[in-house]
Design an enzyme around this catalytic site. Sequence first.
Site, PDB file in Angstrom:
ATOM      1  CB  THR A 151       2.891  -0.643  -4.302  1.00 60.13           C
ATOM      2  OG1 THR A 151       2.963  -0.598  -2.934  1.00 60.13           O
ATOM      3  CG2 THR A 151       2.440  -2.162  -4.444  1.00 60.13           C
ATOM      4  CD  GLN A 179      -2.736  -1.158   2.449  1.00 56.83           C
ATOM      5  OE1 GLN A 179      -2.974   0.127   3.017  1.00 56.83           O
ATOM      6  NE2 GLN A 179      -3.576  -2.335   2.441  1.00 56.83           N
ATOM      7  CB  CYS A 180       4.366   1.649  -0.659  1.00 55.90           C
ATOM      8  SG  CYS A 180       5.633   2.790  -0.638  1.00 55.90           S
ATOM      9  N   GLY A 181       3.165   4.165  -2.355  1.00 54.33           N
ATOM     10  CA  GLY A 181       3.305   4.838  -3.882  1.00 54.33           C
ATOM     11  C   GLY A 181       4.189   4.277  -4.451  1.00 54.33           C
TER      12      GLY A 181
END
Length: 157
Positions: free
Chosen positions: A38, A34-36
């Site tokens: 990803t 759930q990371c930018g």
Amino acid sequence: MSLYDISVKTISGEEQTLAEYKGRVLLIVNTASQCGLTPQYKGLQELYTRYADKGFAVLGFPCNQFAAQEPGSEEEIAAFCDRHYGVTFPLFAKIDVNGPTAHPLYQHLKANAPEGQGEEIEWNFAKFLVDKEGRIVKRIGARVQPEDVAADIERLL
């Protein structure tokens, strides 16, 4: 202690050492769903697909230490990676990469990296490039795209 002596748990819960990867060039990455950053999973999978038969592996280690961006269970992580990015490279159980609870693998990587030695991991998708003898040859920042590491991988293969 050698990199290959370090015990890790696969995403399916099996204990193993990294000895299985001896003789391969490795890109070890702390990951999050759930990371930018990803979408780097796509590039990591492309590297794995392109070089796996030449003795290369990506090893993904999910970590929830950065803004709680990997909150899921191992089963949820594996399903997400398969469904969204078709990940076939080895994934492992969630670990900590910084602080007093940092996994021995990340203690070893940080202590033996030629640059940024001893420094904490800055974010999800930080990368360590390891040669066929288990030496950490390069520490690569989280924002560096996987495809930008291809030339370094090719030199080591």
